[in-house]
Design an enzyme around this catalytic site. Structure first.
Site, PDB file in Angstrom:
ATOM      1  N   ASP A  96     -16.013 -16.231  19.173  1.00  0.00           N
ATOM      2  CA  ASP A  96     -15.793 -17.106  19.839  1.00  0.00           C
ATOM      3  C   ASP A  96     -17.136 -17.711  20.720  1.00  0.00           C
ATOM      4  O   ASP A  96     -18.101 -17.136  20.847  1.00  0.00           O
ATOM      5  CB  ASP A  96     -14.565 -16.800  20.950  1.00  0.00           C
ATOM      6  CG  ASP A  96     -13.536 -16.706  20.277  1.00  0.00           C
ATOM      7  OD1 ASP A  96     -13.365 -16.492  19.060  1.00  0.00           O
ATOM      8  OD2 ASP A  96     -12.470 -16.365  21.143  1.00  0.00           O
ATOM      9  N   HIS A 148     -12.059 -24.179  19.846  1.00  0.00           N
ATOM     10  CA  HIS A 148     -11.702 -23.207  21.200  1.00  0.00           C
ATOM     11  C   HIS A 148     -11.761 -24.047  22.284  1.00  0.00           C
ATOM     12  O   HIS A 148     -12.166 -23.733  23.330  1.00  0.00           O
ATOM     13  CB  HIS A 148     -12.926 -22.256  21.012  1.00  0.00           C
ATOM     14  CG  HIS A 148     -12.775 -21.123  22.089  1.00  0.00           C
ATOM     15  ND1 HIS A 148     -11.627 -20.611  21.933  1.00  0.00           N
ATOM     16  CD2 HIS A 148     -13.540 -20.347  22.720  1.00  0.00           C
ATOM     17  CE1 HIS A 148     -11.698 -19.337  22.814  1.00  0.00           C
ATOM     18  NE2 HIS A 148     -12.877 -19.253  23.288  1.00  0.00           N
ATOM     19  N   HIS A 152     -13.688 -25.021  27.253  1.00  0.00           N
ATOM     20  CA  HIS A 152     -13.487 -23.521  27.620  1.00  0.00           C
ATOM     21  C   HIS A 152     -12.439 -23.378  28.869  1.00  0.00           C
ATOM     22  O   HIS A 152     -12.693 -22.778  29.641  1.00  0.00           O
ATOM     23  CB  HIS A 152     -14.504 -22.534  27.553  1.00  0.00           C
ATOM     24  CG  HIS A 152     -14.147 -21.237  27.169  1.00  0.00           C
ATOM     25  ND1 HIS A 152     -13.705 -20.292  28.108  1.00  0.00           N
ATOM     26  CD2 HIS A 152     -14.336 -20.726  26.111  1.00  0.00           C
ATOM     27  CE1 HIS A 152     -13.393 -19.329  27.517  1.00  0.00           C
ATOM     28  NE2 HIS A 152     -13.671 -19.275  26.327  1.00  0.00           N
ATOM     29  N   TYR A 189      -9.317 -17.525  26.608  1.00  0.00           N
ATOM     30  CA  TYR A 189      -8.522 -16.209  27.271  1.00  0.00           C
ATOM     31  C   TYR A 189      -7.440 -16.041  26.596  1.00  0.00           C
ATOM     32  O   TYR A 189      -6.707 -14.994  27.002  1.00  0.00           O
ATOM     33  CB  TYR A 189      -8.596 -16.554  28.704  1.00  0.00           C
ATOM     34  CG  TYR A 189      -9.479 -17.438  29.355  1.00  0.00           C
ATOM     35  CD1 TYR A 189     -10.815 -16.591  29.629  1.00  0.00           C
ATOM     36  CD2 TYR A 189      -9.466 -18.678  29.684  1.00  0.00           C
ATOM     37  CE1 TYR A 189     -11.901 -17.123  30.195  1.00  0.00           C
ATOM     38  CE2 TYR A 189     -10.547 -19.235  30.203  1.00  0.00           C
ATOM     39  CZ  TYR A 189     -11.891 -18.593  30.394  1.00  0.00           C
ATOM     40  OH  TYR A 189     -12.694 -19.622  31.211  1.00  0.00           O
ATOM     41  N   HIS A 241     -17.916 -12.305  20.279  1.00  0.00           N
ATOM     42  CA  HIS A 241     -18.736 -13.687  20.624  1.00  0.00           C
ATOM     43  C   HIS A 241     -20.087 -13.805  20.162  1.00  0.00           C
ATOM     44  O   HIS A 241     -20.783 -12.788  20.225  1.00  0.00           O
ATOM     45  CB  HIS A 241     -18.779 -13.621  22.271  1.00  0.00           C
ATOM     46  CG  HIS A 241     -17.383 -13.630  22.835  1.00  0.00           C
ATOM     47  ND1 HIS A 241     -16.560 -12.455  23.135  1.00  0.00           N
ATOM     48  CD2 HIS A 241     -16.678 -14.763  23.146  1.00  0.00           C
ATOM     49  CE1 HIS A 241     -15.493 -12.706  23.494  1.00  0.00           C
ATOM     50  NE2 HIS A 241     -15.297 -14.180  23.727  1.00  0.00           N
TER      51      HIS A 241
HETATM   52 NI    NI Z   1     -13.786 -17.965  24.576  1.00  0.00          NI
END
Ligand code: NI
Length: 289
Positions: A96, A148, A152, A189, A241
Site C-alpha cells: 500500500d 488506495h 489516503h 486503514y 507497504h
Molecule cells: Ni494505506
C-alpha cells in the site's frame, strides 16, 4: 506238623508273591496304557491338523490383512500425492501507499523471484516523476494495481461526493499512466469496509487483508519477515507497504521463505479466480479460503 506247616507257609508265600506279581503287572500295564493314552491325547494327528489349520487360517488372515493394508496404504499415498498436486498453496503479497522510492527495487526482487504482487496506489504518490515507469513495470510483471484513494483518507467519515472524488481521482491518474483503470479498492486503514455507506458508495470490490505485518509500526525488517512468514495459510492476503526500505529488504527474505513452505505468489485477482470467487462491487474481502 513242622513240615506241613512249612509247606503251608511256602504255599502261602507263593500265593502272596503271585498276587503281588499280578498286582504289579496290572499296575505296570495300567500305567503304560494310561501314559500311552495321555500321549495320544496331547498329540493326536487330528488335534495337530486342527492346530495347523487354525494356524494356517490365522497366518492367511494376517497375510491378507497385510496385503489389504499395503494396498490401502498405496492407494492413500496415490490419492494424497494427487491431492498434493491439485492443492496449490497460494498467497497474495500486497503493498500500500506507493509507489515510492523503493518500489522499483521491490519490482526487481519480484522479477528475480518470478513472483507477482498487488499494489494499492495513492494519488499523492502518483505525483512522482517516475510514477509512469513504475506502473508500467508493474503491468509488465503482471502485477495488479489497486486503488488506495488520492489522499489516503478514512472513507466512512467522508461524504458520498468526497468518496467518489477520492476513488475516481486515482483511477484517472492510473488510466493516464497505464491506459487502464484500477481493479479494486483498498479503503485506507481498512476503515468501514463492511459499512453500508461504503457498500453503497464504493462501486467496486474492496480488498482488505488477513495478515498485517505492521511494517509501518515496527520499522523492522526482521519483524516484518516474521509476521509475513509465520502461520501463513493458503488464500491469505498479506499487508505491507512499499514506501519503507526495511519492508523491501524483508521481501527479499519473505519470498524464498514462503516458497520453501510451498507457497506460490499470485495477484489478488488471480487468487480470487483460483478460489472461484467472483468479486462483487461494494463487498469486502479479507482472504480467499
Ligand atoms: Ni494505506
Amino acid at each position: 506238623m513242622e513240615d506241613k506247616n512249612t509247606l503251608g507257609k511256602k504255599i502261602g508265600n507263593v500265593s502272596i508273591t503271585v498276587l503281588i506279581g499280578i498286582s504289579l503287572l496290572t499296575f505296570i500295564v495300567g500305567f503304560a496304557t494310561g501314559k500311552f493314552y495321555m500321549q495320544n491325547q496331547s498329540s493326536t494327528p487330528v488335534s495337530r491338523l486342527v492346530d495347523s489349520e487354525t494356524k494356517t487360517e490365522v497366518e492367511q488372515k494376517t497375510t491378507e490383512e497385510i496385503t489389504t493394508e499395503s494396498i490401502t496404504e498405496e492407494e492413500t499415498t496415490v490419492a494424497t500425492s494427487k491431492k498434493k498436486k491439485k492443492k496449490r498453496k497460494l498467497v497474495a503479497l500486497t503493498f500500500d501507499d506507493g509507489p515510492g522510492r523503493y518500489t522499483m527495487e521491490l519490482l526487481d526482487i519480484l522479477e528475480k523471484n518470478h513472483a507477482k504482487a498487488t499494489f494499492f496506489v495513492c494519488g499523492t504518490s502518483l505525483e512522482r516523476n517516475d510514477a509512469k515507469k513504475i506502473l508500467k513495470r508493474m503491468d509488465s510483471l503482471q502485477c495488479d494495481i489497486g486503488n488506495h484513494t488520492v489522499n489516503h483518507i478514512s472513507l466512512p467519515k467522508a461524504s458520498a461526493k468526497k468518496i467518489k472524488k477520492e476513488i475516481e481521482g486515482v483511477d484517472k491518474k492510473v488510466k493516464k499512466l497505464t491506459g487502464h483503470k484500477t481493479k479494486f479498492l483498498r479503503p485506507p486503514y481498512g476503515a468501514g469496509a463492511k459499512s453500508k455507506k461504503l457498500k453503497k458508495n464504493v462501486k467496486r470490490p474492496m480488498i482488505c487483508w488477513n495478515v498485517d505485518t505492521l511494517d509501518w509500526k515496527t520499522k523492522s525488517k526482521k519483524k516484518t519477515i516474521a509476521k509475513a512468514t509465520k502461520s501463513i495459510h493458503d488464500g491469505d492476503i498479506i499487508l505491507m507497504h512499499d514506501i519503507h526500505p526495511w519492508t523491501v529488504k524483508a521481501v527479499k527474505k519473505i519470498i524464498p521463505k514462503l516458497r520453501k513452505q510451498g507457497f506460490e505468489f499470485v495477484t489478488v485477482s488471480e487468487l480470487a479466480k483460483y478460489k472461484k470467487v467472483k468479486l462483487k462491487k461494494g463487498k469486502a474481502y479479507y482472504e480467499f479460503d
